[in-house]
Structures are given as C-alpha cells and as structure tokens.
Design an enzyme around this catalytic site. Structure first.
Site, PDB file in Angstrom:
ATOM      1  N   GLY D 126       0.815  -1.211   0.000  1.00 31.93           N
ATOM      2  CA  GLY D 126       0.000   0.000   0.000  1.00 31.93           C
ATOM      3  C   GLY D 126       0.848   1.260   0.000  1.00 31.93           C
ATOM      4  O   GLY D 126       1.086   1.867   1.049  1.00 31.93           O
ATOM      5  N   SER D 160      -1.736  -4.395  -6.206  1.00 32.56           N
ATOM      6  CA  SER D 160      -1.972  -5.664  -6.888  1.00 32.56           C
ATOM      7  C   SER D 160      -2.102  -6.784  -5.872  1.00 32.56           C
ATOM      8  O   SER D 160      -1.476  -6.775  -4.812  1.00 32.56           O
ATOM      9  CB  SER D 160      -0.886  -5.975  -7.922  1.00 32.56           C
ATOM     10  N   GLU D 243      12.089  -3.320  -6.666  1.00 33.45           N
ATOM     11  CA  GLU D 243      11.060  -3.370  -7.700  1.00 33.45           C
ATOM     12  C   GLU D 243      11.631  -2.906  -9.041  1.00 33.45           C
ATOM     13  O   GLU D 243      11.437  -3.527 -10.060  1.00 33.45           O
ATOM     14  CB  GLU D 243       9.882  -2.498  -7.304  1.00 33.45           C
TER      15      GLU D 243
END
Lengths: 359, 403, 359, 403
Positions: D126, D160, D243
């Site tokens: 989040g 996601s 990421e």
C-alpha cells in the site's frame, strides 16, 4: 563471471587518452581537421610506439597478441577523442596479413606494420555498396585492374590490402605500377578517404587461412566501428551535458530546463547500454564463435544508428554553436556519418542479421 | 469552403498577365541592360502600376494599394510564372521596412524605405549575441550617448549578409539601470562606420551564411533610433513575427519532397531503384502527409487572415512543423544515399569533390535541417510558446525565476 | 478564397455536440461502453431527426443534399465526443444506394434511411485485408454466399450494403434467408462489430452509377474516418491538457513540468495541422476530383497514425488513471484502434498513395 | 572479460543438478500430492540443502548461505531447466522480507519471514494513493494512535493482489506536524481487519490486476510498525529499488522478441508472410539491438555487483530501457496484426471473442506497454533520475519549489 574490462584494458585506454590529450589536444585536432591533407605521421608513429599498431599481431613480429576486445577498447577511446589517426584500416590490413599471409609475407610486412614504420589500409568497397566480401568483383591474379572506393587514409598508406573476388585478399605496395590515388572529399576530416584505381597493378596474393579470413576481417571491422561509435556518442552526451551546465539563458543555466534535461537523459539512454553490446560483440569474436558474426552485424547497425541520432540531438542541444564549423560537435557529427557508412550502412547489416537469424 | 479566388481577383489576374506580357522580359535596347539595372527599371514600372511594394505609401516609393491578400497571391503566382523580379528579397524589405513604417520617424522613412525597397541598400540584423540565443532580454551590447552620437560596444552573432550590408538594425542595451527588456533600444548603424569588424562564421556544412560582428566604439547619430529609448524590444517584435512566418512556409517543404522523389528515382537501395522499395515509398507518403497538412494549414491561415480572424494555435506551429518535416526528409535522404552518406556536404576546402552536386546538396540538407531547428528560436522555445500561449499551460518556472 | 468552415457548418457541429452532450453525456457513454449490446436506437433516431442520417442524400427522399465536407465535420464532432452511433457505415450504405440504386430502389430505401427509421451498414472486408473494392471476392448474382468481416453495427442494421466482386454493390435485408450474424469482440465498444455470413442469401443488385461508385464510397469512408480521428485526437489533447492543469504532484500542478508541457505541445503539433488535411480531402471529393482519391488515402493513413500515437501519449500523460477502464482516455484509445484499421490500415493506403503518385 | 562462471561454480552446478535429479519431480506417493503441497515439500528440502532462501537466516526459515551471485544464477538456471519450484513469487518475498530483515523487530521477523518465504501468507503493498503517483511525499492516508492500536483512514490504489493478500505493508502519514517524507510510517495490516474494502480496478485491457483499497477506521497493533515513527519513507526505499531492478530485467524483453518473431511467421503483410517483409525483418533486428544492449548491460551490472562496485548510470536505465523496448515491440506488433488491430485485448465481457489468443495477447501487450511506462514511476520520473543523479544536471525547479 566478470563481464567488465580488466585493469590492463583500462590502463590501455587511459594511456591512449593521455597520449592524445598531450599530442593531439583540441587545438591540434582542429588544425588537422582544417588541414588539406589532415594526416599526421608523427602522431601515428607515437601511437604505434605505445603498441597500438600491433595490439592483435603475433609477438614474434612485435605485436602484443591481445584480443579483439583490446583492439576495440582502444577504438572506443580514439572515437571518444575523435583522434585523426588511421587505426581502423591499419588494424584491419595487418589483421588480414597476419591471418592470410604466409610466413614470408608476415615476416616481410608485419614488423613494419606493428612498429608503425609502415602504414597499411584496406581497399574493400566497390561501386554500389560493395563492402562485403561476397560483393567484391575485382578479379584476383598476378595483376589487378579496377577501382576501390572509400579507402581510409588511401593517400597516406604504404600498403593496400585489397579485397578481391571470392573473398580473397592481396597486397599492393603504394609505389606499384598502375596505382592511382584520388583524394575524395568526405565529411569526416579526421579520417580521410580516397578512391584508388588499379591498372594492371602487380599484386601479391595472401593465400593462407582459408575462407574465414575475409569474414573475420569484416567482423572485426564492424566491431571496431561499433566501439568508435560508442566512444564518440558518449563523448557527445558528455559535451552536451557540460554545455547545459554552463550555458545560461533566461537567467539560469539551461540544464535547469526539464525539457532539455529529458532530451539529454534520452540521449544517454540511447547510447549507454551499447557499451555492453560492443563489448559482447568484441568478446564473442574470440570466445563465442557461434554468435560472433551476427552480433557484430547487430552491434554495427545498432550503435552507428544511435551515434547518428545522438549526433543530431547533441547539435541541437548546443544551439547555434553546434551548427558552426568552429563548434566542436560537428567533428563528432561527421565521424558519426563515417561510422554509419564505412563497411556498410545499418540497413545492409540489418538485412544480414535478419538472414543470419534462426527465424 | 471555397478555394477559388473569385471573379474579381481572376479579372485582376488578367490585368497582371497583360502587364507582364508587355513588360517582361524587357524588350529592345532595354533587354541589353545589365541584369540588376533591368530589374530596377521593371520594378519601377510594376510599382507605378500597383503590383509591387503594395503596402508602402507612395511618398516612400511604394504603390500604396489597399491590402488584398488574394491580389498579393495572384501577383506572386503570375510574377513567379513569368520569372519577373519582385521586391528585392532580404531582411531590409521583410523586416526593417515594416518596422520603420510602423514606428520610424518621418525622416527615417524618407531616408531608408525607398532605397531599401528599390534594392539600392542592403541591411543586416543585429539581434543575437554569443551569450543570448533565444533570450533577447539578456543582451550585453552597450550603447552610451556621447554628445550627438551613440557609442556602441559589443558583439553580435548569426548576422547573415553582414559583409554585403550597408546598414545594420540592431538591439543595444542603452539603459543599464533598467532590467531585462526594458533597457534595450533599436538602433540603426552604417556598416562603413569605423570600429565594425565582420568575421564570417563558417557552418558545419562548410559554407558561411552567417557572421560575427564586433562593435568597438562604433558611433551612430543620436537620432538613428527607432522608437523611444528602452522600447527596442517592443519595436523588434513585429519583425521577429515576420521571420517566423516566412520560415514556416510550406513551399520549402514541398520542394524538399519533390527533390526527395527525384533522389529516390536516381538511386538504388538493396540493389533496386529506391523509388521501387516499398518502405521508401511508404515513407515518402508519410512525409507527404505531414507536408500536405502543413500546406493546407497555410490555406487556413491565409483565409483567416483575409477575414481578419485569428487562426489560433496553428499559427504558432509553422516553424516546428517545418523543422519536423526537415528532420524526416533528412533521415530518408540519408537512407537513400547509402554509401554517399559520408561525403562532404559542400566543397569545403578540398579540391576534388566526387559527390555529385545533388548528393552534396542532400548532405547539406541533412545538416541544414538541424540549422532550421536552431535558427529563429530553437525547437524547445517553440514548444514552450505552443504549450503556454497555445494550450494555456503554466509559464516555465526556470524562465520565470529571472522575470 | 475561404478555406474555412461556413457558419452553417459550425452550427451543424454545435448542434450535434449539444445533442450528444444532452442525450449521451459521459455517464451514458460509459453505460453504453460497458453494455453488452452497446447500441442505443433512441440516440441514433434522435440524431437522425436532426438530419444527420441524410446529410448527403437527395432532398426528394428527405436528405439535405449537402457536401462531403458537411458529412465530415459531423464525423469530427462525433469522433470528438466518442459518440457510440452508427454514423459512419450508415452514411456509406445510404451513399451507395443513392449513387448506384435505381429510382425504385432509392425510393424504397432512402426515405427510411434518411429519417432514421431504418439503419443500414456496409459489409466490405473479407479475409486477409480485403477492404478495397478490387479485393472483394464475393460473387454477385441473385444470391450470395460467403463471409464479410468487421461489419460496423452488423447486429443492429436493418440493411446490409454488400461489396461484391468487380467493385459492385448489392443490398441484403436483415431478415433475408441465410443471413447469420456473429458478434465480434472489438476493442472499440463505441462502434460494435460483427461477422456476417451469407448462405445463398437473396440480394438485390445496385446497378447504376458505373464503376466509380465503389471508389467514391471508399474515398468518402476514408475521409469520414479521417475526420473522426482528427476529432478524437484533438479531444485527447484537450483532456491531457486539462489533466495537466489540475493534477498535482510535488506540490504543483503537473502542467508546470516542462517535459510534460513539451510532450503536450508535441501531441498538439502532430494533430492540429491535420484539421486542414481532412478538410481538404473532404472538399476535394466534391471540387477537386483529380486529387481526391489520392489525398483521401493520404489523409486516412496520416491522421489515423497520428491518432494512434496521440492516444498512446495521452494515456501516458494521464498516468495510472489513463491505464484503467474507469479512466476516459481508454475510450478514445480504442476508437483510435478502430479508425486505424477500418477500411484499411495506414500501410494499405500508404501503398495505394504511392501507386497513385506521379513519381 | 570472462563470461564463464568458473570451475568452482560449475562444480556447484553439478551438485545442484544431482539434487534436482533426485528430488524433482517428486516420486512415488509424493508425486500424488496436491500441487501446492508438493511444491512446499520440495522447497523445504531445497532450503535445507542451501538452494533456496539463501540470504535468509536459518532461524527465520532460510538457508543462510553466504552471498554468491553466480551460485544464485546457477540455481535459477538449473531449477528453471528442471521446472522446479523456487521461492514463492510475489511482493512479500521480493520486497517485504528484505525490508523486515534489514529494519524489522525480532518478533516481526519471526512472525512473518518464515510463513512468507514458504508461501503460506501473501502480501500486498500500500504505497500509491489517488493523489500521489510518483510523489510519495504527498501521501494522505492517516494513522493515529488510539490506545494500543493505530487507527488508519484513507485510500490506496494500484494495489496488486489485494484480494488474495493476507497482509498489507503500507505507508501511512502518522506525524501530521512533520512535513512531507518526515511524517510517514511503515505499517503492517492484517487484511482481514474490519474496515478494509478492496475494489478491483479494471485496466483498459479488461483485466483487473490492481485494486483500490479503502481503509476506514482500520486498526492495527501499535507495534506493527517497521522502523521508527516517521521513518517509513526511508524504510520503503530499499523495496522500491528492488522493484525497479526486477522490472528492468531483460528476460521479459527477450520473451517479447521471440513472440514477435512467431507472430511475424504466422501472419501475412502485403500478401506475403510478414517474416519475409524486408522492413519487418529490419525492424526485428533493430529491436533486437536494443534488447541485446539491455541484456548485456545486465551482465555488466551483475559483474559489478559481484565485485561490489557501482555500475553507475546504467543501473538507472533498466526501467526506461524496458519501457522503450515495449513501445517498439507494440508498434511492430500492431503493424503485423493488420486488420486484427481493432480486436479486443482480452475477453472483456462479450462472449464471442474471435481473435485467437495470440492476437488478444498482442493487443494486451499493445496496451500493457503503456502500463509499464506508468507503473513503478513514470518514464518522466525515470528521466529526471537519470538527468539529475546520473548526469549531474540541476534538480527540477518545479519539484524543488515544494521541498
């Protein structure tokens, strides 16, 4: 696994850069660029004394017996400094002799080529895009007749390694009969070109090494040009960034303008990844033979296309000064034009890479 | 929608044709006059008939016709077909004269307008400086009053035609205490004045269209100023607008396209005529798409002008459109040129050019397409104008900081 | 000379825009977009009552006898609002009947088509890019057999104007025997498509008007799509500019970021000049016959390529929301996909324009 | 330069192969286990041999091997060939676990690391909010201490896997008096907590990979914070770096290329197989040039990593390279798809899709290539990073104003 340059390779690059900085600083480069002849034998001899004329040649003839990657990292540095020296074609010519010459021929020519006492070049292209061995039409024999185009430093070479029908090589000495050298005006005045006519000119064939020699000379050439293009394009990005950090407009350095920042970032993104591409292509020529031919074609077409675009972008990023003869970017801009065409345009090698693919 | 010029204008076209049939080329003894003299004689006659210098009052040597864009267009078309001389080209006619007519003193108009439009005197423009490209507010060239003269010191750059010019109109900082634009005046200088040093600036193509002009204690009379002290930036703005419009013209792009087609017909690519290569053909059509859009947008702007309406954002795009088209043309030309793509653009010192002149021209275009992106405001400045004035986006923060 | 819209044309655009704003506001558009069927006969009937179903049809049958440019300016407005209505194919079908139908056929069909009581569509494409009259293979006769692809609003049409071998047209009524309609999932849910199979289906041939009819229907179609693409792309630029003026990041509206400003300016520069291009192409169909065929091909290929690129740029300019179904840009993005393909991809018409050139 | 892994690593490869031969696929009765259970059993054995979860201490369920990128690479290669299960994919293993190991309390590591790496619990992330995309400093979701709990209110977006997740790690503004980054904390939340509402966010392709997560008086224990109060932004940064690296991987681009070749083989363009069209062929090679440069730049970065050296500016380019390649692939795919280029990307509600699945996948890629430009920092943010941190250009003035 160490996909990186060795300390020795870095040192080699630094040594070359230092030498050019000293012996051919920007003012001297400009002088040679503007000069009618544009070739400095002393500068070349100095580089040869550093070992640059024989990096890849056998030790017994004064060479260093290093790899294609070593040849290529030097080409990068020379490209970065827009060095007006006959490194490319001299390397290819001596490579051809070392691969296809017999012991006598090697012994006769290679020592002088490795030491820089003699300058060699390659005469490959014929009319209508005839850069590739399979396109050479000039017939081999005791003498040759015909014309070779875009011969690098053709006016200054002592020895021509000539590509002949069937992908073979022969050697013509400059003072042989029937050699006529015609200066050709090229955009890139750091690498002068000539048209060379042969009229019943005696030639000494290089008969060893089999069919692979011409292909290897071609592929090494493609990789050296890729390295030169990477070096030059990277330099143009640096110059453009420097300019943006110093040039003021509207009260701030123009590097503050985000649109320009992003244009500079895009230029860097186009060229920086190609460092690894030319490394791989060079490395493959000694260590990954099954890939080397195709990856050399991809590297040459890709990196010279990027160089061309970066050269245009760098010119715009420099504003008016980029568009002048006095500005420095134009020197690299024109090297980009040379690199794009020499040994075949991107289109030619894209077509080849497609043919060589396992599609 | 009506693309015709209307009956009245077509009648006018007949008049123009009749005039041209009778007057150009010169006949009899007049045909033997030197070229320039003959052109001058013809221009005098065309002016007296109202065909040239139409927007210039008679007292300054013009024909003082009421504005009629269609008649103007007809004249351009018919004079063009007849290859008859029009107004002398150049920055004097295009930029100085409109400025003088708008803002000049009476004596300035009398002294300069007539000789300029008759081609008797030539002008150059002194705006850009090495330290200020797109940013005229940062001009450094200084002018100080000393008795009855301005004394000017500084350097101008990108001055085309400075060697041939009789006079220069230029922007000079005369009010050092005022900030930015407010301190600039628009001065006229006789190029024969002591202290002016013109040095050609060689372009990357090898040719020298531009110059640097060094001004060292150059004196010009106190009243050779257009507009008031400190108003120079405003005075110059009409002129810049003119320049942008002229560069934005689609005629040049159309010429490039037909040249590109000729090149494709004369060259081979991958062993066949380039004009038969499907990719080359599609790219030619793609470029033509941009050029036609540009061309018809010109029709639209002309029509809006005829109605005294604002053409809107499209009028801000002409320059960038030309630039973008030039890039695309350059790219395709290089693809077609193949091995000649490393040739020299122009005979740049070496005696033995081998590239045919068409090749050399294309190589010049390849480089020149960058020049057009740079001249008259860089592409980035154009994009700022479109974004801010056209799309209403906020003003640039970096540029703002200095305001 | 007045290369500009007339007051009447502007009024027509405003009227249509007003109507869509009222009858198909964004929430309703979204409903239809998400709906399984996606066709609103009431909305279409309302547009027809404004005269939109017969702009180009003879007055005696209830049409307005206006020019192709009038048809096109309405297409621009509908494209701008992503109106989910069968304007394009209905206009082409009724055009074909008005050009190639005999008096009886015109009298029978055109009044209903002009009033909107009946909906017509065109069935042109066959397998493998068969959009063009010369590619139609379905044989004419008393009955037809075969398949037509990508029939716009094929599920909802009352009448199919079918393109047949030799560039001829015939009319099939929906309830004729052997008609099988298969819904096809297209990206653009504002213009639904179907595959239509005919199996010994009775057809009524349109035999008037000569060989030129199919070409004109094709060219009018290309121009209407160009207009739709211009309208849609322009709308996307507006939406992106609006978003940039309102969305905040790092404490300022993102319209302050020069890189984004320039991206938006580039989008505008790609599309704004094509307004005049579609106008000219439309105008040429009535007034410059010698140029009309080729300029229609150029307009269609050029403007739909620009639409495609602007749609991608607009999506990026909207950040995450541009990539969602809930975001509005995707509706136009998918209309761009439709416009690019329908009646032939840019490549097809670039090839044609090259063939038609005087090179 | 040496592309081999060295003798020691090749010996290690033999060990890995021997292990795999003996252990995968499962044999005998074990082969009949449900797929997930079998994978879990295999993972336990692989961990105990030191092949999986290598950088995780044994006490938390890992195999605690000393870092050896080459061994890691060999394991990936051999497990890949054998199609043997590796660590469970997902944001928990990739992002949360490294963060916890680095910054977590002892009890947090004990509670969460083991179950996460064994695939027993799933996480979602989040970070993004509707009002803050690239700009995490402007987060609005609030957390207030109320007794022994944080009470959280706000909305997260682009989350996601939120529907399948057991927990969320998120950034929450807990110090309203601190400015920007300084007021944010890194909290963990049980997704079964009352007040959490997960709504799928449908993408333009029709699929729903992302969600909106509404947080309405959601309570999480006071000590479910990683790092100190107000340190959340710093705590999160390791994770974002992870990421970016993963997205920058060339494997995906290589996969796209081979897919594109297959597409070109199966389609016709201008009446001939697309793979025989010279323009398509050259464009494939052009794209391959970008991909190979990207791929070998990965070798370079790995090698630099092995030597603990900084790879420099190239490490900042992975994401943008992938994005650029994705655009080029999308463009060529559409060209090849021809008339299918107006089809629906995925079965998006209508029942009767006709496009073959390969076509639908390419249409999804055509749209998805935009998604990758947007996810994980937009392309413009990437360019800022390259320009400022990579090229040393001045910081952005617009962004600066808010600092």
């Amino acid at each position: 696994m160490d996909f990186d340059l060795s300390d020795e390779q870095r040192l080699l690059q630094e040594t070359v850069a230092q030498f050019i900085d000293n012996e051919c600083p920007p003012a001297r480069l400009r002088e040679l660029f503007d000069d009618e002849v544009g070739y400095d034998p002393v500068l070349w001899k100095g580089l040869a004394e550093l070992g640059l004329a024989g990096i890849h040649l056998p030790g017994e003839y004064g060479g260093s017996e290093l790899e294609i990657l070593d040849l290529a990292v030097v080409a990068e540095t020379l490209g970065s400094l827009a060095a007006p020296v006959p490194y490319l074609s001299h390397s290819l010519a001596s490579l051809a002799i070392s691969l296809a010459g017999n012991a006598d021929q090697q012994g006769r020519w290679l020592p002088g080529l490795a030491s820089g006492d003699a300058l060699a070049t390659v005469a490959l292209a014929e009319e209508d895009a005839g850069w590739l061995p399979e396109a050479w039409k000039m017939a081999a024999g005791e003498t040759i007749t015909g014309t070779k185009e875009i011969v690098e430093f053709g006016e200054h070479a002592d020895l021509f390694v000539v590509g002949l029908a069937g992908g073979r090589f022969g050697v013509v000495e400059r003072n042989a009969s029937g050699v006529e050298i015609q200066r050709v005006e090229g955009a890139d005045r750091t690498r002068r070109i000539a048209r060379v006519n042969f009229e019943n000119t005696p030639i000494e064939m290089l008969n060893e090494g089999g069919d692979e020699v011409a292909a290897r000379v071609r592929d090494v050439g493609l990789v050296l040009i890729s390295a030169d293009a990477f070096g030059g394009a990277t330099k143009l990005v640096e110059m453009s960034v420097e300019y943006a950090k110093n040039r003021e407009q509207f009260g701030v350095t123009i590097g503050h303008f985000q649109a320009l920042k992003h244009q500079l970032a895009n230029m860097a993104v186009e060229i920086e990844p190609t460092r690894a591409l030319y490394w791989y292509a060079a490395h493959a020529l000694d260590h990954v033979p099954e890939e080397s031919e195709r990856v050399a074609a991809i590297a040459k077409s890709h990196i010279t296309e990027r160089y061309q675009q970066v050269a245009r972008d760098a010119t715009e990023a420099h504003g008016g000064i980029g568009f002048t003869w006095e500005g420095d970017t134009q020197i690299w801009f024109k090297r980009a034009m040379f690199d794009r065409v020499f040994m075949g345009t991107p289109r030619v090698h894209q077509n080849r890479a497609a043919e060589l693919a396992d599609w | 929608m009506d693309l015709s010029y209307g009956q009245e204008t077509e009648d006018y076209r007949k008049e123009v044709k009749t005039f041209l049939t009778a007057n150009w080329p010169l006949a009899g003894d007049e045909a033997k006059m030197p070229r320039e003299d003959g052109a001058r004689l013809f221009r005098e006659r065309a002016i007296s008939e109202g065909y040239l210098c139409r927007n210039i009052p008679k007292q300054y040597g013009g024909s003082e016709q009421s504005a009629d864009a269609l008649r103007g267009q007809v004249i351009r078309e018919e004079f063009g077909k007849a290859r008859a001389p029009m107004e002398p080209r150049g920055i004097g006619t295009m930029m100085l004269v409109p400025t003088l007519l708008d803002r000049g003193e009476e004596w300035q108009k009398e002294k300069f307008v007539g000789p300029t439009i008759r081609g008797e005197i030539n002008w150059c423009q002194g705006y850009s400086e090495p330290g200020s490209g797109s940013d005229l507010a940062s001009l450094m060239t200084k002018g100080e009053l000393d008795g009855d003269d301005w004394v000017i010191n500084g350097q101008k750059i990108w001055t085309s035609g400075a060697q041939r010019a009789d006079y220069m109109f230029c922007l000079v900082r005369t009010e050092p205490d005022e900030k930015k634009h407010a301190g600039i005046s628009y001065l006229l200088i006789d190029m024969k004045t002591k202290g002016i040093d013109v040095r050609p600036l060689r372009q990357m193509t090898g040719s020298s269209e531009f110059n640097e002009v060094f001004l060292n204690d150059v004196r010009t009379p106190k009243d050779w100023i257009v507009g008031k002290r400190g108003e120079g930036w405003l005075v110059s703005r009409t002129t810049l607008k003119h320049e942008r419009n002229s560069i934005g013209n689609a005629a040049q792009s159309l010429g490039l396209l037909s040249g590109l087609v000729s090149l494709a017909k004369s060259r081979k690519i991958d062993g066949q005529p380039a004009i038969e290569d499907p990719g080359v053909r599609r790219e030619l059509v793609r470029i033509e798409g941009y050029i036609r859009a540009h061309q018809y947008s010109g029709f639209l702007q002309t029509s809006k002008g005829l109605k005294d309406e604002n053409a809107g954002i499209i009028a801000m795009m002409n320059k960038l459109n030309s630039t973008n088209i030039g890039h695309k043309v350059a790219h395709l030309a290089m693809e077609i040129l193949g091995d000649d793509g490393l040739g020299a653009p122009l005979a740049a010192g070496l005696g033995t050019g081998t590239a045919g002149s068409s090749t050399a021209n294309w190589l010049s275009q390849y480089m020149g397409s960058l020049g057009i992106a740079i001249a008259g405001g860089t592409a980035n400045v154009q994009r700022n104008v479109i974004a801010e004035r056209g799309l209403g986006l906020p003003r640039d923060m970096a540029a703002n900081r200095s305001k």
